[in-house]
Design an enzyme around this catalytic site. Structure first.
Site, short mmCIF file in Angstrom:
data_model
loop_
_atom_site.label_atom_id
_atom_site.label_comp_id
_atom_site.label_asym_id
_atom_site.label_seq_id
_atom_site.Cartn_x
_atom_site.Cartn_y
_atom_site.Cartn_z
N ASP A 135 -0.14 4.29 -1.08
CA ASP A 135 -1.25 3.68 -1.28
C ASP A 135 -2.42 4.23 -0.41
O ASP A 135 -2.03 5.82 0.23
CB ASP A 135 -0.69 2.36 -0.06
CG ASP A 135 -1.20 1.25 -0.82
OD1 ASP A 135 -2.78 0.75 -0.21
OD2 ASP A 135 -0.76 0.03 -1.44
N HIS A 206 -5.68 1.52 -4.26
CA HIS A 206 -4.59 2.02 -3.57
C HIS A 206 -4.61 3.57 -3.48
O HIS A 206 -3.39 3.40 -3.01
CB HIS A 206 -3.82 0.92 -3.23
CG HIS A 206 -3.97 -0.79 -2.64
ND1 HIS A 206 -3.92 -0.87 -1.85
CD2 HIS A 206 -3.79 -1.87 -3.77
CE1 HIS A 206 -4.18 -1.77 -1.86
NE2 HIS A 206 -4.42 -2.41 -3.17
N GLU A 268 -6.29 -4.71 -7.16
CA GLU A 268 -7.37 -4.79 -6.10
C GLU A 268 -7.92 -3.55 -5.99
O GLU A 268 -8.22 -3.13 -5.39
CB GLU A 268 -7.02 -4.99 -4.49
CG GLU A 268 -5.80 -6.25 -4.01
CD GLU A 268 -5.46 -6.12 -2.73
OE1 GLU A 268 -5.31 -7.55 -1.87
OE2 GLU A 268 -5.26 -5.34 -2.53
#
Length: 464
Positions: A135, A206, A268
């Site tokens: 991440d 990420h 995201e």
């Protein structure tokens, strides 16, 4: 055996019989007529017989026998009762995918702590560990040929404390990673307990830890491993050279993890372009060419990926319904229901209260088949998965607190069929299962609220 089912999940069928057995030896029988992962446990004063159609069924049958021997059977050593009640248990799972995500990218968990978590999943008859390894805040998997992913990407110089919009950080370096041998050990240990480890390498968002290690992956601008939580606008540069880099990364991952399913993230991605969807498609194609299947979060549906891709429906249930209609297999993991890092009460002592309020009763009430999903699409639902994201879980004690006993409720949801009665479940949990967690050394959240040492006074959250 009236009232059996204390460890959870509760069995499909229980036939009590008078008396107890003190037999130590279990007779094993193969029975091809039993469902996959199912078993039949017959206990008489003279014999204990375990029938199963596969090794997983035998394992789960032995776990049930351990339940029956009492809480002390869950201690590392000691004094389990030799007496078990007589009767017959016929048991098999509702879903083939009974998963839990553990995020070790935000806050690293040592190998020993991961092995312990595997044991806890196995004790609850869960069979998938979704291992979130990369991440913005850390890269946790050794990749031969790319040493900076761990020498640089596995370490950040400080972390945000709680959840806020300000500059405050703790000033404390954090990091760690798993060697190839560490990961092979985790995979083998899990396999012995009939748990598949599904690794996740998150792309194209990420990814700041990878970009910190190799800035060309993000367009060339030097950056540090991220010290904040939340959605990061920094993305991988979706070029052919970046695709080649990640092909090599995924090839290394495939050498370690035998799982058919490999998770690729895809969530995201602010400001995503068609080129980013192209990047995700290239990763999916590469995994397909290697005989594997990609699991992506539901945002990848926007790019219309190949139907071989499994969809993790996390933003709600709607994406799962849509994905199934489009021919994708689905794992249900909606944040409104099964995110175990979300707060458990509105009490002021609840530590770092983030996300939705989800009580033990809420998790127990969750139904993995969305009401809007037509019956014809239900076979596409492989199962469901609880999520343990760790931005605010900086120790194994905090993971215990967030996960348990709500993960016990989730385990029953994905194993058992039939109506669910929370009062009945709560009684079994309190009388039979919490003592087992005590024996296992799990620092779960008491049903009445946190112990004083489980609170985090003054650390801000962000409730929803």
């Amino acid at each position: 055996m009236t009232g059996f089912g204390g460890l959870l999940p509760r069995p499909v069928s229980v036939t009590p019989a008078p008396g107890v057995s003190t037999v130590d030896t279990v007779r094993h029988r193969d029975d091809a007529g039993l469902p996959a992962e199912g078993y039949r446990l017959e206990i008489t004063p003279e014999a204990i017989t375990l029938s199963a159609s596969d090794a997983a069924g035998r394992f789960y049958g032995m776990e049930t026998l351990r339940q029956l021997r009492g809480p002390s059977a869950f201690r590392a050593a000691g004094f389990a009762s030799a007496e078990v009640p007589c009767g017959v248990v016929a048991d098999h799972p509702r879903f083939s995918w009974r998963g839990c995500l553990l995020d070790v990218a935000r806050n690293f968990r040592t190998k020993a702590e991961v092995l312990r978590f595997v044991d806890l999943l196995a004790a609850h008859k869960l069979n998938v560990l979704h291992f979130h390894l990369t991440d913005d805040q850390g890269w946790r998997v050794e990749i031969p040929g790319f040493p900076r992913l761990t020498s640089v990407g596995a370490w950040r110089h400080e972390s945000m404390v709680g959840r806020h919009d300000g500059p405050e950080r703790d000033g404390r370096p954090h990091g760690g990673f798993y060697t190839v041998d560490d990961l092979r050990e985790i995979v083998a240990y899990a396999a012995e307990r009939h748990i598949t480890v599904v690794p996740e390498i998150d792309v194209p968002g990420h990814s700041q830890a990878a970009i910190a290690a190799y800035p060309e992956l993000g367009g060339g601008e030097p950056v540090e491993v991220w010290t904040s939580w939340g959605i990061n606008p920094r993305l991988l540069d979706p070029t052919e050279s970046t695709v080649d880099f990640y092909r090599r990364v995924f090839d290394a991952v495939l050498e370690i993890f035998p799982s058919e399913v490999i998770a690729i993230g895809g969530d995201e991605v602010p400001g995503a372009t068609e080129r980013h969807a192209w990047f995700v498609d290239r990763v999916i194609e590469h995994l397909e060419a290697r005989g594997r299947r990609a699991l992506g979060w539901d945002e990848i549906l926007d790019g219309k990926p190949a139907t071989s891709a499994i969809i993790g429906s996390w933003r709600g249930e709607e994406a799962g319904v849509l994905a199934a209609a489009q021919g994708h297999d689905v794992v249900m993991c909606p944040e409104q229901h099964v995110y175990l890092d979300h707060r458990q009460s509105d009490h002021p002592d609840e530590p770092i209260p983030v996300g939705y309020l989800r009580t033990l009763a809420d998790v127990y009430a969750y139904e993995p088949y969305p009401a809007e999903m037509p019956e014809s699409a239900r076979p596409r639902v492989l199962g469901a998965q609880a999520q343990v994201w760790t931005e605010h879980l900086d120790s194994v004690r905090r993971v215990d607190y967030a996960a348990f006993p709500r993960l016990c409720a989730f385990a029953e949801v994905v194993w058992s069929t039939g109506p669910r009665d929370f009062d009945e479940f709560s009684a079994r949990l309190t009388e039979s299962h919490l003592p087992r967690l005590d024996a296992l050394g799990v620092e779960y959240r008491p049903l009445a609220g946190p112990h004083p040492w489980q609170t985090r006074p003054g650390v801000p959250g962000r409730p929803r």
